[in-house]
Design a protein around this motif. Sequence first.
Motif, PDB file in Angstrom:
ATOM      1  N   PRO A  51       0.823  -1.203   0.000  1.00 63.79           N
ATOM      2  CA  PRO A  51       0.000   0.000   0.000  1.00 63.79           C
ATOM      3  C   PRO A  51       0.860   1.259   0.000  1.00 63.79           C
ATOM      4  N   SER A  52       0.358   2.301  -0.642  1.00 61.54           N
ATOM      5  CA  SER A  52       1.078   3.574  -0.673  1.00 61.54           C
ATOM      6  C   SER A  52       0.061   4.697  -0.710  1.00 61.54           C
ATOM      7  N   ILE A  53       0.519   5.939  -0.580  1.00 67.40           N
ATOM      8  CA  ILE A  53      -0.404   7.069  -0.632  1.00 67.40           C
ATOM      9  C   ILE A  53      -0.508   7.641  -2.046  1.00 67.40           C
ATOM     10  N   ALA A  54       0.300   7.124  -2.972  1.00 68.91           N
ATOM     11  CA  ALA A  54       0.340   7.715  -4.308  1.00 68.91           C
ATOM     12  C   ALA A  54       0.147   6.723  -5.445  1.00 68.91           C
ATOM     13  N   GLY A  55       0.473   5.459  -5.235  1.00 68.99           N
ATOM     14  CA  GLY A  55       0.440   4.505  -6.330  1.00 68.99           C
ATOM     15  C   GLY A  55       1.635   4.684  -7.258  1.00 68.99           C
ATOM     16  N   GLU A  56       1.571   4.070  -8.419  1.00 65.39           N
ATOM     17  CA  GLU A  56       2.697   4.118  -9.361  1.00 65.39           C
ATOM     18  C   GLU A  56       2.556   5.231 -10.390  1.00 65.39           C
ATOM     19  N   ARG A  57       1.334   5.566 -10.748  1.00 63.14           N
ATOM     20  CA  ARG A  57       1.096   6.552 -11.814  1.00 63.14           C
ATOM     21  C   ARG A  57       0.608   7.857 -11.179  1.00 63.14           C
ATOM     22  N   VAL A  58       1.543   8.782 -11.008  1.00 64.49           N
ATOM     23  CA  VAL A  58       1.258  10.036 -10.320  1.00 64.49           C
ATOM     24  C   VAL A  58       1.175  11.168 -11.342  1.00 64.49           C
ATOM     25  N   ALA A  59       0.047  11.857 -11.346  1.00 64.48           N
ATOM     26  CA  ALA A  59      -0.154  12.973 -12.272  1.00 64.48           C
ATOM     27  C   ALA A  59       0.228  14.285 -11.593  1.00 64.48           C
ATOM     28  N   PRO A  60       0.733  15.259 -12.367  1.00 68.67           N
ATOM     29  CA  PRO A  60       1.111  16.543 -11.770  1.00 68.67           C
ATOM     30  C   PRO A  60      -0.085  17.481 -11.618  1.00 68.67           C
ATOM     31  N   PHE A  61      -0.086  18.220 -10.547  1.00 71.20           N
ATOM     32  CA  PHE A  61      -1.031  19.320 -10.366  1.00 71.20           C
ATOM     33  C   PHE A  61      -0.200  20.574 -10.125  1.00 71.20           C
ATOM     34  N   LEU A  62      -0.160  21.459 -11.101  1.00 70.43           N
ATOM     35  CA  LEU A  62       0.675  22.649 -11.013  1.00 70.43           C
ATOM     36  C   LEU A  62      -0.030  23.733 -10.202  1.00 70.43           C
ATOM     37  N   THR A  63       0.517  24.034  -9.039  1.00 71.52           N
ATOM     38  CA  THR A  63      -0.070  25.081  -8.213  1.00 71.52           C
ATOM     39  C   THR A  63       0.246  26.450  -8.800  1.00 71.52           C
ATOM     40  N   GLU A  64      -0.609  27.408  -8.473  1.00 72.77           N
ATOM     41  CA  GLU A  64      -0.480  28.759  -9.010  1.00 72.77           C
ATOM     42  C   GLU A  64      -0.353  29.763  -7.869  1.00 72.77           C
ATOM     43  N   GLY A  65       0.466  30.787  -8.077  1.00 69.54           N
ATOM     44  CA  GLY A  65       0.595  31.851  -7.081  1.00 69.54           C
ATOM     45  C   GLY A  65       0.987  31.315  -5.718  1.00 69.54           C
ATOM     46  N   ALA A  66       0.186  31.686  -4.701  1.00 71.39           N
ATOM     47  CA  ALA A  66       0.505  31.314  -3.323  1.00 71.39           C
ATOM     48  C   ALA A  66      -0.074  29.967  -2.918  1.00 71.39           C
ATOM     49  N   GLU A  67      -0.717  29.254  -3.838  1.00 72.98           N
ATOM     50  CA  GLU A  67      -1.356  27.984  -3.488  1.00 72.98           C
ATOM     51  C   GLU A  67      -0.377  26.998  -2.852  1.00 72.98           C
ATOM     52  N   GLY A  68       0.860  26.990  -3.323  1.00 68.44           N
ATOM     53  CA  GLY A  68       1.836  26.032  -2.830  1.00 68.44           C
ATOM     54  C   GLY A  68       2.653  26.518  -1.652  1.00 68.44           C
ATOM     55  N   PHE A  69       2.372  27.729  -1.164  1.00 72.31           N
ATOM     56  CA  PHE A  69       3.115  28.271  -0.015  1.00 72.31           C
ATOM     57  C   PHE A  69       2.911  27.380   1.201  1.00 72.31           C
ATOM     58  N   SER A  70       3.993  27.135   1.941  1.00 75.14           N
ATOM     59  CA  SER A  70       3.917  26.254   3.105  1.00 75.14           C
ATOM     60  C   SER A  70       4.653  26.867   4.292  1.00 75.14           C
ATOM     61  N   ILE A  71       4.071  26.720   5.462  1.00 75.40           N
ATOM     62  CA  ILE A  71       4.692  27.204   6.690  1.00 75.40           C
ATOM     63  C   ILE A  71       5.535  26.081   7.277  1.00 75.40           C
ATOM     64  N   ASP A  72       6.830  26.168   7.034  1.00 73.29           N
ATOM     65  CA  ASP A  72       7.765  25.127   7.464  1.00 73.29           C
ATOM     66  C   ASP A  72       8.865  25.643   8.382  1.00 73.29           C
ATOM     67  N   TYR A  73       9.036  26.965   8.451  1.00 70.32           N
ATOM     68  CA  TYR A  73      10.086  27.573   9.257  1.00 70.32           C
ATOM     69  C   TYR A  73       9.493  28.711  10.091  1.00 70.32           C
ATOM     70  N   PRO A  74      10.135  29.091  11.191  1.00 68.91           N
ATOM     71  CA  PRO A  74       9.557  30.092  12.093  1.00 68.91           C
ATOM     72  C   PRO A  74       9.162  31.405  11.425  1.00 68.91           C
ATOM     73  N   ASP A  75       9.934  31.891  10.465  1.00 69.50           N
ATOM     74  CA  ASP A  75       9.605  33.181   9.855  1.00 69.50           C
ATOM     75  C   ASP A  75       8.508  33.071   8.794  1.00 69.50           C
ATOM     76  N   ASP A  76       8.057  31.858   8.467  1.00 67.19           N
ATOM     77  CA  ASP A  76       7.015  31.698   7.457  1.00 67.19           C
ATOM     78  C   ASP A  76       5.665  32.235   7.932  1.00 67.19           C
ATOM     79  N   VAL A  77       5.410  32.191   9.240  1.00 64.81           N
ATOM     80  CA  VAL A  77       4.138  32.699   9.757  1.00 64.81           C
ATOM     81  C   VAL A  77       4.066  34.208   9.537  1.00 64.81           C
ATOM     82  N   GLU A  78       5.137  34.918   9.875  1.00 62.85           N
ATOM     83  CA  GLU A  78       5.162  36.361   9.647  1.00 62.85           C
ATOM     84  C   GLU A  78       5.059  36.676   8.161  1.00 62.85           C
ATOM     85  N   ARG A  79       5.702  35.882   7.352  1.00 62.35           N
ATOM     86  CA  ARG A  79       5.614  36.091   5.908  1.00 62.35           C
ATOM     87  C   ARG A  79       4.185  35.916   5.419  1.00 62.35           C
TER      88      ARG A  79
END
Length: 243
Positions: free
Chosen positions: A194-222
Amino acid sequence: MRAVALVPARAGSLRVPGKNILPLAGHPLIAYTIAAAHESNVFDAVLVSTDSEEIADVARRYGAEVPGLRPAEMATATSPDIEWVLHLMEGRSEDVFSILRPTSPFRGAATIRRAFDRLVELGDRADSIRAVEVVRQHPGKMWVLEGELMRPLLEQPADGTPWHSKQYQSLPKVYVQNSSLEIAWTRVLRGPRPSIAGERVAPFLTEGAEGFSIDYPDDVERAERMVARGEAELPRIAHAVET
């Protein structure tokens, strides 16, 4: 067709402690993902997987279900996603599941709907769809240290100019996944591997800020600055239910 949203929110973030419920524009971070999932009208249920009673309480107040706390052994910094996904999906019968991480507050309802519609359009031609964006730091210019020297991360062309000595624009276009969303047919969870993606993974191209992620302390302020400047829009939040 039935779909379920899975929102992972363990308590033990090392880089940004307590990040899943950090305040952003007046609400805990996880609230925006729960709101976007509901507003998309894609899902029959929005489930949160957490090892924290505090996070579970916040999630319920903002309209998510928490079927039970995640076992501690599935909530470490190195626990693979497949463990908690199988735990949460046990006994469920949806056709599609999506992983929506709280750290992507600008991935809204329209983003989710766009990705879901694309996976449905692909049908049996894809097992899953995953958010990606063009890399800013190309792997062709990355190195691995070996003692006093280093070697290119990727195998270089047999002839001609090495990738690490080329201009960015002349390199092959490469995409990196971001954490905004993954959607898959539940069939990938079955079988001997079992996996979360399978073998055939299609791309979904995010636009603008859609792909922004809070991963570091200063990302919240950003993120706060992006909202204040009108550079990004947060999902609309209904008032939390008082408990």
